[in-house]
Design a protein around this motif. Structure first.
Motif, PDB file in Angstrom:
ATOM      1  N   UNK A   1       0.832  -1.199   0.000  1.00 20.46           N
ATOM      2  CA  UNK A   1       0.000   0.000   0.000  1.00 20.46           C
ATOM      3  C   UNK A   1       0.878   1.264   0.000  1.00 20.46           C
ATOM      4  N   UNK A   2       0.273   2.361  -0.381  1.00 22.34           N
ATOM      5  CA  UNK A   2       0.982   3.648  -0.464  1.00 22.34           C
ATOM      6  C   UNK A   2       0.086   4.743   0.092  1.00 22.34           C
ATOM      7  N   UNK A   3      -0.303   4.602   1.354  1.00 20.92           N
ATOM      8  CA  UNK A   3      -1.294   5.518   1.926  1.00 20.92           C
ATOM      9  C   UNK A   3      -0.837   6.969   1.937  1.00 20.92           C
TER      10      UNK A   3
ATOM     11  N   UNK B   1       0.192   8.808  -0.259  1.00 22.30           N
ATOM     12  CA  UNK B   1      -0.050   9.578  -1.479  1.00 22.30           C
ATOM     13  C   UNK B   1      -1.524   9.844  -1.764  1.00 22.30           C
ATOM     14  N   UNK B   2      -2.365   9.581  -0.763  1.00 22.90           N
ATOM     15  CA  UNK B   2      -3.769   9.996  -0.849  1.00 22.90           C
ATOM     16  C   UNK B   2      -3.835  11.526  -0.825  1.00 22.90           C
ATOM     17  N   UNK B   3      -4.747  12.069  -1.622  1.00 25.00           N
ATOM     18  CA  UNK B   3      -4.930  13.522  -1.672  1.00 25.00           C
ATOM     19  C   UNK B   3      -6.048  13.913  -0.710  1.00 25.00           C
ATOM     20  N   UNK B   4      -5.717  14.558   0.405  1.00 27.75           N
ATOM     21  CA  UNK B   4      -6.775  14.936   1.351  1.00 27.75           C
ATOM     22  C   UNK B   4      -7.398  16.267   0.954  1.00 27.75           C
TER      23      UNK B   4
ATOM     24  N   UNK C   1       5.518  14.076  -6.908  1.00 28.60           N
ATOM     25  CA  UNK C   1       4.490  13.523  -7.790  1.00 28.60           C
ATOM     26  C   UNK C   1       3.150  14.246  -7.650  1.00 28.60           C
ATOM     27  N   UNK C   2       2.755  14.564  -6.415  1.00 25.43           N
ATOM     28  CA  UNK C   2       1.393  15.016  -6.160  1.00 25.43           C
ATOM     29  C   UNK C   2       1.304  16.380  -5.487  1.00 25.43           C
TER      30      UNK C   2
END
Lengths: 297, 297
Positions: free
Chosen positions: A157-159, A161-164, A179-180
């Motif tokens: 998993x890569x939590x 990098x979630x966009x809040x 990246x983001x």
């Protein structure tokens, strides 16, 4: 030589912890090695295990809990190989390169998965079926242990990098992720905090607005973990979590975001026993690496 | 009487599909019943199975794929019981109340978990290890099938209540969720679309801004599912997904959000084979319910 012992590596971004342990997890020998390039690091790993095995006996299985990104799919031909890490020299390096010579099976998982398994077995996750361990530090990542095994899909998993949700009026900082930009890691990791305020969250403890802001992003991750995994407990570790008042603020803002929708005794009456700090402190990683090796016995 | 057949129920918000099938899943008898109160619905369920069993033979196991919230933990004393649904009469109702008389084991899971398992076995998820099935309709929910079993924590997942980034300038609508306002379900479900624009997304197809806006919210869910589950495929079904151009826009915006960070052959070169529509169409639910019963054989 048929081994009876466990070789364990916690491979972190700044240091490796190496240990030789009994099948039951009692550590017989232990050392630490700075994380340089594999060319510098792997010979030290080889020396340690060669010497420890000479003193204590042969290894039945190796467990490695490593920084990533790394291939942790046992069915993959590249199992145990670093993929696209920016760390110099590590892309394409493989733990098997140094460990295969000892003739024992090698189990490789991520550092956060290892910590999740360690906490599940001997730390704050004891008694849980499903446990989420998240580190908020140099990076942000989550490992989920279910019945003592880590969950994964086609990869770990890569939590982070979630966009809040990001209120630019309250927090004009654009984020640090290459990246983001303003993903969780870009907004709430240790380097993001340093870049935004020039200080660590620890040093900002006198400014409750900073703690509340970071807590809000972590609470977004906490509530997303609840809604997409419904774990029995959430553990938050890593350097950022040591800031005074942070975990209390994360509990409060997670409760506000969920707003009573998820009804379960585990979440009732505050989140004090649901959102917690690690029980093993700095030993979660090596405990997890030993537990990974135990899976191969 | 030792049974050899399967009883299956797809319990949806507007209708129940009931089926009697062979162990291999071939349907021998099938009917539909409107979803009224349990007092009206359960006698019809009883009549159907009584009659079908008389004609074809006894049941070895029941599988139920149901709307929720419902207790799906087989270890719970309330397994198969509706919890706090606003649907009149259903809180506290239990499928065992009507099915126990037939003397066969009863497997209960959510409608989306059932659909995920159905798609995994016979639909667009064939060949996957881990598959995420999401419905975007009256509500929003996700079921994840891994090796033919649904994943859960202490309860089933509730992906519809994740709070996505919400640009109030671009979308001043406050959302319809009574708990969270502008969670995914509050912003992108069928009722939210109707409330915001007075029309369905289908009817808004001439206004690409509406499709792009809804696609953005769905893409937030898609990228969160990737980062927290790394499934081999994402299937999006439900009434809203039938709007022309929507799935293409979801693919495009999911790729933009992930921005190349997650590197895997499954995600390379566009997301055409990664984000897809259901393969079983309206049969995913009952196929899943049959698969649930097969788990008990």
């Amino acid at each position: 030589m048929q081994g009876n012992l466990i070789g364990a590596i916690e491979a972190g971004g700044t240091k490796f912890i190496l240990a030789l342990a009994t099948r039951e997890g009692e550590i017989l020998a232990r050392t630490r090695v700075p994380t340089q390039t594999p060319a510098e690091c792997f010979p030290a790993v080889e020396d340690f295990f060669r010497e420890a095995i000479r003193a204590h006996g042969a290894v039945a299985a190796f467990g490695v809990a490593s920084f990533g990104p790394i291939d942790i799919d046992p069915a993959s031909p590249a199992y145990g190989t670093f993929t696209t890490t920016p760390k110099p020299g590590w892309s394409g390096a493989r733990f098997h390169d140094v460990l295969a010579q000892f003739g024992a099976p090698i189990v490789v998982d991520t550092d956060v998965n290892g910590a999740a398994i360690g906490e599940w077995r001997k730390g704050a996750g004891q008694g849980c079926v499903t446990l989420a361990y998240t580190t908020i530090g140099t990076g942000i990542g989550t490992g989920i242990a279910r019945n003592g095994r880590s969950l994964m899909g086609f990869s770990h998993y890569e939590s982070g990098h979630i966009l809040p949700p990001h209120n630019h009026a309250a927090d004009p900082f654009g984020g640090t992720c290459p990246y983001h930009g303003d993903c969780l890691e870009g907004l709430a990791s240790g380097p993001a905090i340093e870049r935004r305020w020039g200080r660590s969250l620890d040093q900002l403890a006198g400014e409750p607005g900073a703690v509340a802001l970071v807590a809000g992003y972590i609470a977004h991750l906490a509530s997303s973990l609840v809604l997409l995994h419904m774990p029995d407990r959430l553990i938050f570790g890593g350097g950022v979590m040591k800031a005074p008042g942070l975990i209390e603020a994360v509990r409060q803002q997670t409760a506000a975001k969920l707003n009573g929708y998820v009804r379960h005794p585990r979440l009732d009456e505050g989140l004090e026993s649901y959102i917690v700090t690690p029980g093993l402190g700095d030993d979660a990683g090596i405990t997890g690496a030993i537990a990974l090796a135990q899976q191969a016995l």
